[in-house]
Design a protein around this motif. Structure first.
Motif, PDB file in Angstrom:
ATOM      1  N   ALA A 167       0.833  -1.205   0.000  1.00  0.00           N
ATOM      2  CA  ALA A 167       0.000   0.000   0.000  1.00  0.00           C
ATOM      3  C   ALA A 167       0.870   1.258   0.000  1.00  0.00           C
ATOM      4  O   ALA A 167       0.562   2.250  -0.696  1.00  0.00           O
ATOM      5  CB  ALA A 167      -0.930  -0.012   1.214  1.00  0.00           C
ATOM      6  N   LYS A 168       1.969   1.245   0.777  1.00  0.00           N
ATOM      7  CA  LYS A 168       2.872   2.395   0.796  1.00  0.00           C
ATOM      8  C   LYS A 168       3.550   2.584  -0.562  1.00  0.00           C
ATOM      9  O   LYS A 168       3.737   3.715  -1.033  1.00  0.00           O
ATOM     10  CB  LYS A 168       3.923   2.207   1.885  1.00  0.00           C
ATOM     11  N   ALA A 169       3.939   1.456  -1.200  1.00  0.00           N
ATOM     12  CA  ALA A 169       4.597   1.548  -2.501  1.00  0.00           C
ATOM     13  C   ALA A 169       3.658   2.158  -3.546  1.00  0.00           C
ATOM     14  O   ALA A 169       4.082   2.972  -4.385  1.00  0.00           O
ATOM     15  CB  ALA A 169       5.069   0.169  -2.948  1.00  0.00           C
ATOM     16  N   ARG A 170       2.387   1.782  -3.499  1.00  0.00           N
ATOM     17  CA  ARG A 170       1.414   2.312  -4.465  1.00  0.00           C
ATOM     18  C   ARG A 170       1.146   3.801  -4.258  1.00  0.00           C
ATOM     19  O   ARG A 170       0.713   4.493  -5.186  1.00  0.00           O
ATOM     20  CB  ARG A 170       0.107   1.529  -4.353  1.00  0.00           C
ATOM     21  N   SER A 171       1.409   4.282  -3.058  1.00  0.00           N
ATOM     22  CA  SER A 171       1.192   5.713  -2.793  1.00  0.00           C
ATOM     23  C   SER A 171       2.440   6.554  -3.055  1.00  0.00           C
ATOM     24  O   SER A 171       2.415   7.770  -2.885  1.00  0.00           O
ATOM     25  CB  SER A 171       0.746   5.909  -1.336  1.00  0.00           C
ATOM     26  N   GLY A 172       3.538   5.910  -3.463  1.00  0.00           N
ATOM     27  CA  GLY A 172       4.784   6.628  -3.708  1.00  0.00           C
ATOM     28  C   GLY A 172       4.824   7.292  -5.067  1.00  0.00           C
ATOM     29  O   GLY A 172       3.882   7.223  -5.877  1.00  0.00           O
ATOM     30  N   ASP A 173       5.977   7.923  -5.358  1.00  0.00           N
ATOM     31  CA  ASP A 173       6.147   8.664  -6.607  1.00  0.00           C
ATOM     32  C   ASP A 173       6.279   7.763  -7.821  1.00  0.00           C
ATOM     33  O   ASP A 173       6.090   8.214  -8.957  1.00  0.00           O
ATOM     34  CB  ASP A 173       7.391   9.555  -6.506  1.00  0.00           C
ATOM     35  N   HIS A 175       4.421   5.276  -8.654  1.00  0.00           N
ATOM     36  CA  HIS A 175       3.139   4.703  -9.093  1.00  0.00           C
ATOM     37  C   HIS A 175       2.128   5.813  -9.349  1.00  0.00           C
ATOM     38  O   HIS A 175       1.913   6.681  -8.507  1.00  0.00           O
ATOM     39  CB  HIS A 175       2.597   3.748  -8.033  1.00  0.00           C
ATOM     40  N   GLU A 176       1.535   5.745 -10.526  1.00  0.00           N
ATOM     41  CA  GLU A 176       0.499   6.714 -10.865  1.00  0.00           C
ATOM     42  C   GLU A 176      -0.539   6.019 -11.731  1.00  0.00           C
ATOM     43  O   GLU A 176      -0.213   5.489 -12.791  1.00  0.00           O
ATOM     44  CB  GLU A 176       1.086   7.910 -11.611  1.00  0.00           C
ATOM     45  N   GLY A 177      -1.784   6.007 -11.265  1.00  0.00           N
ATOM     46  CA  GLY A 177      -2.834   5.300 -11.990  1.00  0.00           C
ATOM     47  C   GLY A 177      -2.558   3.806 -11.955  1.00  0.00           C
ATOM     48  O   GLY A 177      -2.462   3.206 -10.890  1.00  0.00           O
TER      49      GLY A 177
END
Length: 294
Positions: A167-173, A175-177
């Motif tokens: 979840a933290k990785a998906r909220s990082g820079d 990952h987009e869309g």
């Protein structure tokens, strides 16, 4: 309805028993019928209530208890075993006697498989027998106290921990869309490290059945000298193959009786050869079965 004698209902005057099913059977039959039914149940090693139910369902309550036990394919008594099967059953009983009281009884599981396999009245007998045989293979390491990898129950906890990193990785820079791009940032690096730790732990504590098979066979083998690597590999592959066959049959994959009995024969020879070491002539037979199974 059973006839009364001396104004008493059938079964009156018998000693009270704690088994409710036994009491229900007693009040339906005359004393001599009850005694004969009790003898039949004891001879077949079955609960008296189960034998009585079968007779009632067949419409033979009063007549059948005076007939000799059935001898056809529908006989519910213990199946007629071959000499090798008797020897294996005895060997499993000896191992069961060495185990803890709450452990599954290998001899019961094996005999149950043979009994249901021989019950021609049961349309699902092949799949039910396969289930018992799969359970027999599953329980062997635990009942025989063989060295196997631990199976900790907290895999869900480990997965939840990994999910938090995800979840933290998906909220990082990075990952987009639905896309990942750019250099690995801190959150993604943290997930990759957590994933590496998780899968290293998983592979160590949850080996594949192919990896477990050699351990099981070594634990069963009374010889202090391990077999050559190529022999052990061939035996492990055959062990896994028959396990997968029984597992598929358990889930009602199309099963032929000839194939199931062939797999059963391989399992029996595997176990008997290790629990009761055999002669060189028997070894030739085992090699033949293994080559055919492959």
């Amino acid at each position: 309805m059973a006839e009364k004698r001396g104004g008493q209902r059938p079964g009156a005057g018998r000693p009270r028993r704690e088994d409710a099913r036994r009491r229900r059977v007693a009040v339906l039959l005359r004393d001599e019928e009850f005694a004969e039914l009790d003898r039949l149940a004891t001879a077949e090693a079955l609960p008296l209530g189960s034998v009585a139910r079968d007779l009632v369902v067949g419409g033979l309550r009063h007549a059948a208890v005076r007939l000799p036990p059935p001898t056809g394919p529908s006989d519910r008594a213990r199946p007629r075993l071959q000499a090798a099967q008797e020897a294996l059953l005895d060997a499993l009983r000896e191992r069961d006697a060495q185990g803890l009281p709450d452990q599954p009884r290998l001899a019961h599981i094996y005999l149950g498989a043979l009994r249901v396999l021989g019950d021609q009245r049961n349309p699902d007998r092949l799949h039910l027998a396969a289930y018992n045989l799969r359970e027999l293979m599953d329980f062997l390491p635990r009942v025989l106290n063989l060295p196997t990898a631990s199976r900790p129950p907290h895999i869900a906890t480990k997965a939840r921990q990994l999910e938090s990193h995800w979840a933290k990785a998906r909220s990082g820079d990075c990952h987009e869309g639905a896309e990942w791009s750019g250099e690995i940032d801190g959150p993604l690096r943290g997930f990759l490290r957590a994933a590496d730790t998780f899968f290293s732990w998983f592979n160590e504590d949850f080996p594949t059945r192919r990896e477990e098979a050699p351990r099981t066979l070594r634990g069963l083998d009374p010889s202090p000298t391990p077999p050559p690597a190529h022999v052990e590999e061939r035996h492990a592959a055959a062990w896994v193959e028959i396990y997968r066959y029984f597992n598929a049959a358990t889930h009602h994959k199309r099963t032929e009786e000839r194939e199931l009995r062939e797999s059963l024969a391989v399992l029996e020879h595997f176990l008997l050869d290790r629990l009761r070491p055999s002669t060189f002539a028997d070894q030739d037979e085992i090699d033949r079965l293994l080559s055919e199974s492959g």
